[in-house]
Design an enzyme around this catalytic site. Structure first.
Site, PDB file in Angstrom:
ATOM      1  CB  CYS A 133      -1.528  -0.228   8.041  1.00  0.00           C
ATOM      2  SG  CYS A 133      -0.218   0.967   8.319  1.00  0.00           S
TER       3      CYS A 133
ATOM      4  N   GLY B 133       2.639  -6.393   6.767  1.00  0.00           N
ATOM      5  CA  GLY B 133       1.553  -6.991   5.992  1.00  0.00           C
ATOM      6  C   GLY B 133       0.403  -7.400   6.881  1.00  0.00           C
ATOM      7  CB  SER B 134      -2.491  -9.519   6.165  1.00  0.00           C
ATOM      8  OG  SER B 134      -1.813 -10.673   5.707  1.00  0.00           O
TER       9      SER B 134
ATOM     10  CG  ASN C 221      -0.414  -0.267   2.489  1.00  0.00           C
ATOM     11  OD1 ASN C 221       0.602  -0.937   2.608  1.00  0.00           O
ATOM     12  ND2 ASN C 221      -1.012   0.285   3.509  1.00  0.00           N
TER      13      ASN C 221
ATOM     14  CD  GLU D 208       5.755  -2.059  12.424  1.00  0.00           C
ATOM     15  OE1 GLU D 208       4.660  -1.465  12.434  1.00  0.00           O
ATOM     16  OE2 GLU D 208       6.625  -1.869  13.283  1.00  0.00           O
TER      17      GLU D 208
ATOM     18  CD  GLU E  49      -6.326  -3.875   7.991  1.00  0.00           C
ATOM     19  OE1 GLU E  49      -5.844  -5.009   8.174  1.00  0.00           O
ATOM     20  OE2 GLU E  49      -5.637  -2.878   7.732  1.00  0.00           O
TER      21      GLU E  49
HETATM   22  P1  NAD Z   1       0.021  -9.393   2.799  1.00  0.00           P
HETATM   23  O1  NAD Z   1       0.165  -9.990   4.134  1.00  0.00           O
HETATM   24  O2  NAD Z   1      -0.904 -10.035   1.846  1.00  0.00           O
HETATM   25  O3  NAD Z   1       1.438  -9.326   2.042  1.00  0.00           O
HETATM   26  C1  NAD Z   1       2.594  -8.811   2.660  1.00  0.00           C
HETATM   27  C2  NAD Z   1       3.807  -9.493   2.104  1.00  0.00           C
HETATM   28  O4  NAD Z   1       3.759 -10.881   2.386  1.00  0.00           O
HETATM   29  C3  NAD Z   1       3.988  -9.367   0.587  1.00  0.00           C
HETATM   30  O5  NAD Z   1       5.331  -9.072   0.306  1.00  0.00           O
HETATM   31  C4  NAD Z   1       3.581 -10.732   0.070  1.00  0.00           C
HETATM   32  O6  NAD Z   1       4.279 -11.095  -1.087  1.00  0.00           O
HETATM   33  C5  NAD Z   1       3.938 -11.666   1.208  1.00  0.00           C
HETATM   34  N1  NAD Z   1       3.032 -12.821   1.295  1.00  0.00           N
HETATM   35  C6  NAD Z   1       1.713 -12.853   0.995  1.00  0.00           C
HETATM   36  N2  NAD Z   1       1.212 -14.093   1.228  1.00  0.00           N
HETATM   37  C7  NAD Z   1       2.254 -14.842   1.692  1.00  0.00           C
HETATM   38  C8  NAD Z   1       2.365 -16.207   2.113  1.00  0.00           C
HETATM   39  N3  NAD Z   1       1.340 -17.043   2.087  1.00  0.00           N
HETATM   40  N4  NAD Z   1       3.586 -16.635   2.503  1.00  0.00           N
HETATM   41  C9  NAD Z   1       4.650 -15.810   2.528  1.00  0.00           C
HETATM   42  N5  NAD Z   1       4.576 -14.506   2.138  1.00  0.00           N
HETATM   43  C10 NAD Z   1       3.408 -14.028   1.722  1.00  0.00           C
HETATM   44  O7  NAD Z   1      -0.358  -7.863   3.065  1.00  0.00           O
HETATM   45  P2  NAD Z   1      -0.664  -6.724   2.024  1.00  0.00           P
HETATM   46  O8  NAD Z   1      -1.930  -7.047   1.307  1.00  0.00           O
HETATM   47  O9  NAD Z   1       0.536  -6.411   1.219  1.00  0.00           O
HETATM   48  O10 NAD Z   1      -0.911  -5.481   3.001  1.00  0.00           O
HETATM   49  C11 NAD Z   1      -2.111  -5.276   3.643  1.00  0.00           C
HETATM   50  C12 NAD Z   1      -2.028  -5.544   5.121  1.00  0.00           C
HETATM   51  O11 NAD Z   1      -0.826  -5.025   5.651  1.00  0.00           O
HETATM   52  C13 NAD Z   1      -3.127  -4.892   5.901  1.00  0.00           C
HETATM   53  O12 NAD Z   1      -3.576  -5.769   6.906  1.00  0.00           O
HETATM   54  C14 NAD Z   1      -2.465  -3.686   6.515  1.00  0.00           C
HETATM   55  O13 NAD Z   1      -3.087  -3.202   7.686  1.00  0.00           O
HETATM   56  C15 NAD Z   1      -1.111  -4.219   6.787  1.00  0.00           C
HETATM   57  N6  NAD Z   1      -0.137  -3.141   6.835  1.00  0.00           N
HETATM   58  C16 NAD Z   1       0.475  -2.865   8.010  1.00  0.00           C
HETATM   59  C17 NAD Z   1       1.361  -1.816   8.084  1.00  0.00           C
HETATM   60  C18 NAD Z   1       2.075  -1.466   9.357  1.00  0.00           C
HETATM   61  O14 NAD Z   1       2.995  -0.651   9.295  1.00  0.00           O
HETATM   62  N7  NAD Z   1       1.712  -2.030  10.486  1.00  0.00           N
HETATM   63  C19 NAD Z   1       1.644  -1.064   6.938  1.00  0.00           C
HETATM   64  C20 NAD Z   1       0.998  -1.384   5.758  1.00  0.00           C
HETATM   65  C21 NAD Z   1       0.121  -2.430   5.717  1.00  0.00           C
END
Ligand code: NAD
Length: 453
Positions: free
Chosen positions: A241, A185-186, A112, A207, A329
Site C-alpha cells: 500500500c 483495504g481499498s 497483500n 487504512e 493505484e
Molecule cells: P479490498 O478492499 O478489495 O478488500 C479488503 C477487505 O474487504 C477484504 O477482507 C475483503 O474480503 C473485504 N471486501 C471486499 N469487497 C467487499 C465488499 N463489497 N463489501 C464488504 N467487504 C468487502 O482490498 P484488497 O484488495 O484486499 O487490498 C488492496 C487495497 O488495500 C489497496 O488499495 C491498498 O493500497 C490497500 N491497503 C492499505 C493498507 C494500509 O495500511 N493503509 C495496507 C494494505 C493494503
C-alpha cells in the site's frame, strides 16, 4: 455472526478483558502460538502467492512480534489514569482521563500482507482490552485458513474469533453492531464499510490506499535513491500500500535515473526462486495490472506470464497524468516515471490527485524537502527513504482524505481501540453558590473573573 458478536459482548461485559494482567497474558500466549505455528504460516502464504519465508518473517511476522512485545511492555503506561489540571471554575476538584476499552471490535484485513494486516490491529485491540472478530482477506485462502485454525485452536470464540469469507460474510458482519471497526483495504470498499458503520454510529479506522508519489530531485544522491526506490517498489511485487506508485523525476537527470533503475533491477534478480518476488495475487489483478502496461512506454521489463501470474519489474517512461496507469493505484510491479521541469509544477500536478497514503522525497536540499513535506498532504512518508517509516512504531501510521481515517501502530494502535473518559472529581468540602439561582450581578462579576473574560 449474530451469536459470535453476542458471545463476545457477554464476555466483554464480564470486565475480564479490562484486567491488564489478562491482556498481557493473552498477548504472550498469542506470540507463543504464532511461534509454534510459524511453519504452517510460511507454507500457507507460499502456496497462496509464493511469498518466501524470509520476506514473510521480515515484512509481516516480525512486526507482529514487535507489536506484542511493545504492548506488553507499555500497556500499564498507556492505560494508566492520566491526571490533568483543573480549571479555576471547578476548584476544588481533581480532573483525570480514564482509558476504557471500546468493546467488541471487527478487524477486516487486506490480502497483500495478510498476517501483518490482520494480526497487528488485533494485537492493538487486545492491548486496549477489547474482544476481536477478525475477518482476513479471502484471496490468500490458505493463509486465511491458517489464521482461523491457529486462533480457533487456542482462543475462546468469545474473546477472539476468525471469520473466513468474502463479500457475503463481510456484509453480514457489517450488519452487526460492533463498538469499533478497523478496516484495511481499498478506498472503494472503505466507503462501503464507512456507510455500514454509520448505521450503528460505530467509530472506524480506515487504512486505505492511493497513488503514493516519489520525488527524485536533481540534487539527490542518485545511486542510493535508486537502490532504495527499486527495493521499495518491487517488494512483494509492488503489492504494497505504501510502495512508491510513480516517480516524479527532474528532467535533467531522467535518462541517468532510468538507466540506473534498469541496472538495479537486473542486479537484484527478482524472481520467485530467489524468494524476493511474489506472484500477483489472482487472475483479476494480473489482468488489471497488465492492462496498465502500454507497450510503447516500456523502458524496461514488460514480460508477463499469465499461468504463473508473473509480471516482470517494469519501468515506464514518457508517462503523463492522462495515461491509464495514472488513473488508479497500480498495486503491482509497474513503475511509471514522469519528468518535470520545475518542482512547483510537479507539486501542483500531485496535488490535483487525491491525498495519497505516502509520499517520498529524495533530495539533499532542505528547501526542497520542506516544500514537498509542507505543500502536499499525505498520510506519512520519508525523506531519502521509502516504505521503511512503517517499521517505526513510535509514529502513527495511517492515511488522510481518500487514503484513510485514523492511524495505528504502537500507542496509536492502543488509542484506536480506546475511549478516553474525562472525569471531574469534585470535593464536597466547599460549595460555591455561583452557578445556582438567583442570578445576581455580583455572581456574574465573579464568574467573569473566574473565566478571566
Ligand atoms: P479490498 O478492499 O478489495 O478488500 C479488503 C477487505 O474487504 C477484504 O477482507 C475483503 O474480503 C473485504 N471486501 C471486499 N469487497 C467487499 C465488499 N463489497 N463489501 C464488504 N467487504 C468487502 O482490498 P484488497 O484488495 O484486499 O487490498 C488492496 C487495497 O488495500 C489497496 O488499495 C491498498 O493500497 C490497500 N491497503 C492499505 C493498507 C494500509 O495500511 N493503509 C495496507 C494494505 C493494503
Amino acid at each position: 455472526m449474530k451469536s459470535i458478536v453476542q458471545s463476545q459482548r457477554q464476555f466483554f461485559n464480564t470486565q475480564a478483558t479490562h484486567s491488564i494482567p489478562f491482556r498481557i497474558q493473552q498477548l504472550k500466549k498469542l506470540k507463543k502460538v504464532l511461534k509454534a505455528n510459524e511453519s504452517l504460516m510460511y507454507e500457507a502464504i507460499y502456496a497462496d502467492f509464493k511469498k518466501s519465508e524470509f520476506e514473510t518473517f521480515v515484512s509481516e511476522i516480525a512486526l507482529v512480534y514487535h507489536d506484542i512485545d511493545q504492548a506488553c511492555k507499555s500497556i500499564y503506561k498507556w492505560a494508566r489514569k492520566k491526571p490533568v489540571s483543573t480549571n479555576l471554575l471547578n476548584f476544588p476538584a481533581k480532573s483525570y482521563v480514564l482509558a476504557e476499552p471500546l468493546g467488541v471490535c471487527l478487524v477486516i484485513g487486506a490480502w497483500n500482507y495478510p498476517y501483518q494486516l490482520s494480526f497487528a490491529p488485533m494485537v492493538a485491540a487486545m492491548a486496549a482490552g477489547c474482544t476481536v472478530v477478525l475477518k482476513p482477506s479471502e484471496l490468500p485462502s490458505r493463509t486465511s485458513a491458517a489464521m482461523a485454525k491457529i486462533i480457533s485452536e487456542n482462543f475462546n470464540v468469545a474473546y477472539l474469533k476468525v471469520v473466513e469469507g468474502g463479500i457475503p460474510e463481510t456484509t453480514e458482519l457489517l450488519n452487526q453492531k460492533f463498538d469499533k471497526i478497523f478496516f484495511t483495504g481499498s478506498t472503494a470498499v472503505g466507503k462501503i464499510v464507512y456507510k455500514a458503520a454509520a448505521e450503528h454510529l460505530t467509530p472506524v479506522t480506515l487504512e486505505l490506499g492511493g497513488k503514493s508519489p516519489a520525488f527524485v530531485t536533481a540534487d539527490c544522491n542518485l545511486k542510493i535513491t535508486v537502490k532504495r526506490l527499486i527495493w521499495a517498489k518491487f517488494l512483494n511485487s509492488g503489492q504494497t500500500c505504501i510502495a512508491p506508485d510513480y516517480v516524479m523525476v527532474d528532467k535533467s537527470i531522467e535518462a541517468k535515473f532510468l538507466s540506473l533503475c534498469k541496472e538495479e533491477i537486473e542486479k537484484e534478480h527478482f524472481s520467485f526462486e530467489n524468494g524476493n518476488y511474489t506472484q500477483i495475487i489472482n487472475n483479476r489483478n494480473f489482468e488489471r495490472i497488465t492492462d496498465l502496461i502500454e507497450p510503447s512506454k516500456v523502458y524496461h521489463g514488460g514480460d508477463v506470464d499469465a499461468e504463473k501470474r508473473y509480471i516482470a519489474p517494469t519501468l515506464l517512461k514518457n508517462v503523463s497524468f492522462d495515461d491509464k496507469v495514472m488513473q488508479e493505484e497500480i498495486f503491482g510491479p509497474v513503475l511509471p516515471v514522469i519528468s518535470y521541469h520545475t518542482l512547483e509544477e510537479a507539486i501542483s500536478e500531485v496535488k490535483n490527485l487525491p491525498r495519497p497514503l505516502s509520499c517520498y522525497v529524495f533530495t539533499s536540499s532542505s528547501k526542497v524537502r520542506k516544500k514537498v513535506l509542507h505543500q502536499i498532504s499525505f498520510g506519512g512518508g520519508g525523506v531519502n527513504e521509502a516504505v521503511m517509516h512503517i517499521t517505526n512504531s513510535n509514529m502513527p501510521f495511517g492515511g488522510v482524505g481518500m487514503s484513510g481515517i485514523g492511524a495505528y501502530h504502537g500507542e496509536d494502535g492502543f488509542k484506536a481501540f480506546t475511549h478516553y473518559k474525562s472525569i471531574l472529581q469534585k470535593s464536597t468540602l466547599l460549595e460555591l453558590p455561583l452557578k445556582y439561582y438567583p442570578q445576581t450581578k455580583m455572581k456574574l462579576w465573579w464568574i467573569k473573573k473566574f473565566l478571566n473574560i
